[in-house]
Design a protein around this motif. Sequence first.
Motif, PDB file in Angstrom:
ATOM      1  N   LEU A 146       1.070  -1.219  -0.242  1.00  0.00           N
ATOM      2  CA  LEU A 146      -0.474   0.179  -0.005  1.00  0.00           C
ATOM      3  C   LEU A 146       1.108   1.497   0.103  1.00  0.00           C
ATOM      4  CD1 LEU A 146      -3.013  -1.153   2.271  1.00  0.00           C
ATOM      5  CD2 LEU A 146      -2.883  -0.230   0.019  1.00  0.00           C
ATOM      6  N   LEU A 147       2.442   1.101   0.507  1.00  0.00           N
ATOM      7  CA  LEU A 147       2.769   2.137  -0.075  1.00  0.00           C
ATOM      8  C   LEU A 147       3.496   2.448  -1.380  1.00  0.00           C
ATOM      9  CD1 LEU A 147       4.573   1.882   3.792  1.00  0.00           C
ATOM     10  CD2 LEU A 147       3.439   3.177   2.980  1.00  0.00           C
ATOM     11  N   GLY A 148       3.554   1.322  -1.454  1.00  0.00           N
ATOM     12  CA  GLY A 148       3.755   1.545  -3.150  1.00  0.00           C
ATOM     13  C   GLY A 148       5.414   0.899  -2.886  1.00  0.00           C
ATOM     14  N   ARG A 149       5.789  -0.241  -2.136  1.00  0.00           N
ATOM     15  CA  ARG A 149       7.300  -0.534  -1.695  1.00  0.00           C
ATOM     16  C   ARG A 149       7.512  -2.120  -1.733  1.00  0.00           C
ATOM     17  NH1 ARG A 149       9.111   3.206   3.434  1.00  0.00           N
ATOM     18  NH2 ARG A 149       8.412   4.903   2.806  1.00  0.00           N
ATOM     19  N   PRO A 150       8.649  -2.342  -2.133  1.00  0.00           N
ATOM     20  CA  PRO A 150       8.669  -3.628  -2.691  1.00  0.00           C
ATOM     21  C   PRO A 150       7.947  -4.515  -0.962  1.00  0.00           C
ATOM     22  CG  PRO A 150      10.650  -2.699  -2.786  1.00  0.00           C
ATOM     23  CD  PRO A 150       9.629  -1.483  -2.315  1.00  0.00           C
ATOM     24  N   ALA A 151       8.411  -6.086  -1.140  1.00  0.00           N
ATOM     25  CA  ALA A 151       7.960  -6.388  -0.043  1.00  0.00           C
ATOM     26  C   ALA A 151       9.284  -6.878   0.482  1.00  0.00           C
ATOM     27  CB  ALA A 151       6.940  -7.489  -0.472  1.00  0.00           C
ATOM     28  N   LYS A 152       9.153  -7.282   1.724  1.00  0.00           N
ATOM     29  CA  LYS A 152      10.711  -8.100   2.235  1.00  0.00           C
ATOM     30  C   LYS A 152      10.261  -9.418   2.272  1.00  0.00           C
ATOM     31  CE  LYS A 152      12.461  -5.048   5.371  1.00  0.00           C
ATOM     32  NZ  LYS A 152      12.321  -4.584   6.504  1.00  0.00           N
ATOM     33  N   ASP A 153       9.231  -9.647   2.349  1.00  0.00           N
ATOM     34  CA  ASP A 153       8.745 -11.232   3.075  1.00  0.00           C
ATOM     35  C   ASP A 153       8.288 -10.768   3.247  1.00  0.00           C
ATOM     36  OD1 ASP A 153       8.612 -10.657   5.598  1.00  0.00           O
ATOM     37  OD2 ASP A 153      10.451 -10.961   6.209  1.00  0.00           O
ATOM     38  N   TYR A 154       6.284 -12.378   2.107  1.00  0.00           N
ATOM     39  CA  TYR A 154       5.427 -12.549   2.717  1.00  0.00           C
ATOM     40  C   TYR A 154       5.170 -13.430   3.457  1.00  0.00           C
ATOM     41  CZ  TYR A 154       5.842 -10.514  -2.130  1.00  0.00           C
ATOM     42  OH  TYR A 154       6.126  -9.944  -3.152  1.00  0.00           O
ATOM     43  N   ASP A 155       4.583 -13.066   4.837  1.00  0.00           N
ATOM     44  CA  ASP A 155       4.448 -13.879   5.693  1.00  0.00           C
ATOM     45  C   ASP A 155       2.310 -13.695   5.507  1.00  0.00           C
ATOM     46  OD1 ASP A 155       6.945 -13.326   6.542  1.00  0.00           O
ATOM     47  OD2 ASP A 155       6.248 -11.639   8.385  1.00  0.00           O
ATOM     48  N   ILE A 156       1.950 -15.898   6.265  1.00  0.00           N
ATOM     49  CA  ILE A 156       0.516 -15.689   5.811  1.00  0.00           C
ATOM     50  C   ILE A 156      -0.080 -16.132   6.881  1.00  0.00           C
ATOM     51  CG2 ILE A 156      -1.170 -17.636   5.287  1.00  0.00           C
ATOM     52  CD1 ILE A 156       1.759 -18.251   3.212  1.00  0.00           C
ATOM     53  N   ALA A 157      -1.588 -15.836   7.342  1.00  0.00           N
ATOM     54  CA  ALA A 157      -1.912 -15.755   8.093  1.00  0.00           C
ATOM     55  C   ALA A 157      -3.043 -17.140   7.894  1.00  0.00           C
ATOM     56  CB  ALA A 157      -2.956 -14.550   9.499  1.00  0.00           C
ATOM     57  N   THR A 158      -3.413 -17.612   8.822  1.00  0.00           N
ATOM     58  CA  THR A 158      -4.572 -18.717   8.747  1.00  0.00           C
ATOM     59  C   THR A 158      -5.356 -18.942  10.022  1.00  0.00           C
ATOM     60  OG1 THR A 158      -5.169 -21.061   7.584  1.00  0.00           O
ATOM     61  CG2 THR A 158      -2.905 -20.826   9.277  1.00  0.00           C
ATOM     62  N   ALA A 159      -6.497 -19.578   9.545  1.00  0.00           N
ATOM     63  CA  ALA A 159      -6.762 -20.990  10.527  1.00  0.00           C
ATOM     64  C   ALA A 159      -6.204 -21.898  10.799  1.00  0.00           C
ATOM     65  CB  ALA A 159      -8.571 -20.669  10.134  1.00  0.00           C
ATOM     66  N   ALA A 160      -6.095 -22.083  10.144  1.00  0.00           N
ATOM     67  CA  ALA A 160      -5.671 -23.636  10.015  1.00  0.00           C
ATOM     68  C   ALA A 160      -4.776 -24.120  11.412  1.00  0.00           C
ATOM     69  CB  ALA A 160      -4.465 -24.606   8.287  1.00  0.00           C
ATOM     70  N   THR A 161      -4.671 -25.159  11.900  1.00  0.00           N
ATOM     71  CA  THR A 161      -3.747 -25.179  13.651  1.00  0.00           C
ATOM     72  C   THR A 161      -2.639 -25.294  13.229  1.00  0.00           C
ATOM     73  OG1 THR A 161      -4.716 -26.898  13.585  1.00  0.00           O
ATOM     74  CG2 THR A 161      -5.778 -25.459  15.008  1.00  0.00           C
ATOM     75  N   PRO A 162      -1.880 -25.483  13.954  1.00  0.00           N
ATOM     76  CA  PRO A 162      -0.049 -25.820  13.354  1.00  0.00           C
ATOM     77  C   PRO A 162      -0.193 -27.450  13.487  1.00  0.00           C
ATOM     78  CG  PRO A 162      -0.113 -24.530  15.594  1.00  0.00           C
ATOM     79  CD  PRO A 162      -1.372 -24.496  15.018  1.00  0.00           C
ATOM     80  N   GLU A 163      -0.698 -27.405  14.160  1.00  0.00           N
ATOM     81  CA  GLU A 163      -0.795 -29.075  13.470  1.00  0.00           C
ATOM     82  C   GLU A 163      -1.369 -29.554  12.407  1.00  0.00           C
ATOM     83  OE1 GLU A 163      -1.978 -28.489  16.162  1.00  0.00           O
ATOM     84  OE2 GLU A 163      -0.625 -29.134  18.030  1.00  0.00           O
ATOM     85  N   GLN A 164      -2.476 -28.595  12.136  1.00  0.00           N
ATOM     86  CA  GLN A 164      -3.338 -28.496  10.675  1.00  0.00           C
ATOM     87  C   GLN A 164      -2.263 -28.793   9.352  1.00  0.00           C
ATOM     88  OE1 GLN A 164      -6.706 -27.171  11.285  1.00  0.00           O
ATOM     89  NE2 GLN A 164      -7.906 -28.426  11.489  1.00  0.00           N
ATOM     90  N   VAL A 165      -1.492 -27.331   9.728  1.00  0.00           N
ATOM     91  CA  VAL A 165      -0.102 -27.157   9.057  1.00  0.00           C
ATOM     92  C   VAL A 165       1.313 -27.999   8.613  1.00  0.00           C
ATOM     93  CG1 VAL A 165       1.600 -25.208   8.160  1.00  0.00           C
ATOM     94  CG2 VAL A 165      -0.656 -24.217   9.309  1.00  0.00           C
ATOM     95  N   GLU A 166       1.177 -28.093   9.492  1.00  0.00           N
ATOM     96  CA  GLU A 166       2.159 -29.585   9.915  1.00  0.00           C
ATOM     97  C   GLU A 166       1.729 -30.741   8.496  1.00  0.00           C
ATOM     98  OE1 GLU A 166       3.221 -30.721  13.881  1.00  0.00           O
ATOM     99  OE2 GLU A 166       4.908 -30.623  13.283  1.00  0.00           O
ATOM    100  N   ALA A 167       0.715 -31.081   8.829  1.00  0.00           N
ATOM    101  CA  ALA A 167      -0.112 -32.176   8.041  1.00  0.00           C
ATOM    102  C   ALA A 167       0.043 -31.742   7.110  1.00  0.00           C
ATOM    103  CB  ALA A 167      -1.275 -32.917   8.445  1.00  0.00           C
ATOM    104  N   LEU A 168      -0.273 -31.061   6.892  1.00  0.00           N
ATOM    105  CA  LEU A 168      -1.101 -29.956   5.069  1.00  0.00           C
ATOM    106  C   LEU A 168       0.645 -29.824   4.303  1.00  0.00           C
ATOM    107  CD1 LEU A 168      -3.915 -27.583   5.320  1.00  0.00           C
ATOM    108  CD2 LEU A 168      -3.642 -29.726   3.896  1.00  0.00           C
ATOM    109  N   PHE A 169       1.483 -29.759   4.821  1.00  0.00           N
ATOM    110  CA  PHE A 169       3.298 -29.617   4.032  1.00  0.00           C
ATOM    111  C   PHE A 169       3.754 -30.933   3.958  1.00  0.00           C
ATOM    112  CE2 PHE A 169       0.963 -25.909   4.226  1.00  0.00           C
ATOM    113  CZ  PHE A 169       0.479 -25.984   3.205  1.00  0.00           C
ATOM    114  N   ASP A 170       5.105 -30.886   3.170  1.00  0.00           N
ATOM    115  CA  ASP A 170       5.712 -31.835   3.237  1.00  0.00           C
ATOM    116  C   ASP A 170       7.017 -31.637   4.168  1.00  0.00           C
ATOM    117  OD1 ASP A 170       4.299 -33.761   1.981  1.00  0.00           O
ATOM    118  OD2 ASP A 170       5.739 -32.754  -0.643  1.00  0.00           O
ATOM    119  N   LYS A 171       6.985 -30.006   3.836  1.00  0.00           N
ATOM    120  CA  LYS A 171       8.340 -29.694   5.482  1.00  0.00           C
ATOM    121  C   LYS A 171       8.520 -28.836   5.819  1.00  0.00           C
ATOM    122  CE  LYS A 171      13.180 -29.353   4.208  1.00  0.00           C
ATOM    123  NZ  LYS A 171      14.660 -29.279   3.864  1.00  0.00           N
ATOM    124  N   THR A 172       8.090 -28.872   7.236  1.00  0.00           N
ATOM    125  CA  THR A 172       7.435 -27.493   8.401  1.00  0.00           C
ATOM    126  C   THR A 172       8.290 -27.860   8.773  1.00  0.00           C
ATOM    127  OG1 THR A 172       6.047 -29.402  10.038  1.00  0.00           O
ATOM    128  CG2 THR A 172       4.764 -27.744   7.588  1.00  0.00           C
TER     129      THR A 172
END
Length: 491
Positions: A37-63
């Motif tokens: 929104l400030l017209g600046r490049p992103a440093k990194d992309y963080d994600i927020a989700t309703a999934a719990t850490p256990e669910q995230v762990e189960a969904l992705f190969d490498k966490t």
Amino acid sequence: MPTPLLTPPPECLAILQTLRSHGHTAYLCGGCVRDALLGRPAKDYDIATAATPEQVEALFDKTIPVGKAFGVMIVVAGESHYEVATFRSDLAYIDGRRPEGVVFSSPEEDAARRDFPMNALFYDPFTDEVVDYVGGRDDIRRRLVRAVGDPAGRFREDNLRLLRAIRFAARTGFAIEDATWRAVVDLSALAATVSPERIAQETETMLLDGQSRQAFSLLHESGLLAVILPEVAAMAGVEQPPDFHPEGDVWEHTLILLGLADRAVRGDYRPASPDQPDVPAGMDRGEFSPDDYAAAVRDCRDALTPWQQTTLAWAGLLHDIGKPDTFSVSDRIRFNNHDLLGAEMAVTVLTRLHRSRRVVDGVYDLIRRHIHFSTLRKMRKSKLCRWLQDGSFPMHLELHRLDCESSHRMLANWFFGVQAWREEQARPPEPEPLLRGGELVALGLPPGPEIGKILAAVEDARLEGTVSTPDEALALARKLAGLDADRSTSG
Ligand code: ATP
Ligand code: MG
């Protein structure tokens, strides 16, 4: 189709897509949305989700469970790491530092626990929609840094936010909203509870962000500086001799220096114009055209490694911290030995802040020698050559320029230093040494420190130009070793 606000890398979109396809709300959040929104490049992309850490762990190969108890996981996608955090609310805070724990909650509650509305925005890259529960977009439009909720309460919860308010205000150039500013001022003493590592992290980021003058002005005005860096705050109100320092007191000089360093950090290498408000009345730069000047600053800056940039930034802030305690008035205001005292104080400050050994040593050296720089033109050639060959020389050059530009603006020594440094770099690589230790042993000298001293003296003579062939080197060595005392006095 209009260009979307943010286009994250494909592997980041794939993570969001996987979460969504399993029924979990998922957004981009925090810094990347604000920066877009400030017209600046992103440093990194963080994600927020309703999934719990256990669910995230189960969904992705490498966490990686970096902060699983707090809901923070890393998802590894190829070379990249993405922070995937579960929407959460913080429980009661302890020590003004961290919550007792967290409960997983909704995006709305997650926005409410964040520090400033502009940092509490979510973004849906599939619909190009910004999700804003706390008025972050309005704040960006009005150019305001404001606490989410009751400012005093939020700063009391987590004292680090006091420093973050200053850092984001300086970085964005936004004003700090009145009630938020009052709370920062009222609660500034709480910054004493922030760990030295976090203080160092925040202040170092401020120094390297290209807006350090604004950041340190705000730290000073809020009262935070006196709490986190009392040695630096002590420079305010310390008068200087007006002939050398038309700009004002030691703090004013330091702030101008930071402003000039910021310009260079932002890639603006041109000489500051004399009518620019943050620069004292100008002196003629005679020898260098503005383009030559910019090219010289660029060469110096390009020669700096990342740790040297950090070292230079700290040295700029701290170079005069020895002045308050060495202030005296004789023929004029003087600060005898402030270079030495300041170098020692800088070591104390930076050690307290857990800075690395090489940064601490580098800052010590820069401050200890910052006055000697003016003797450059009188130095013995061998001594000068050694300094020019040292990888730290560009830092010294740059600190000297900043120091002069933020006070009397006489740059003759800098011009000389730049030219000498360039000549040294243009010189063909060193030839084979004229003399080796083995040859001295062959002459019958015992191996030991004496041989090292003789070799150094022969090297000095080579740099001075008085010795240039192996025979001359050997003759000098014999003379220094006292091997032909009879002949040495005859010529
Ligand atoms: P930067 O570009 O400096 O990384 P950022 O906004 O990404 O800025 P981070 O420190 O990486 O800042 O934190 C990410 C997000 O977490 C912030 O945008 C903010 O929403 C939240 N946050 C971080 N620290 C705090 C804190 N001390 N209190 C409340 N929220 C915080
Ligand atoms: Mg971040």
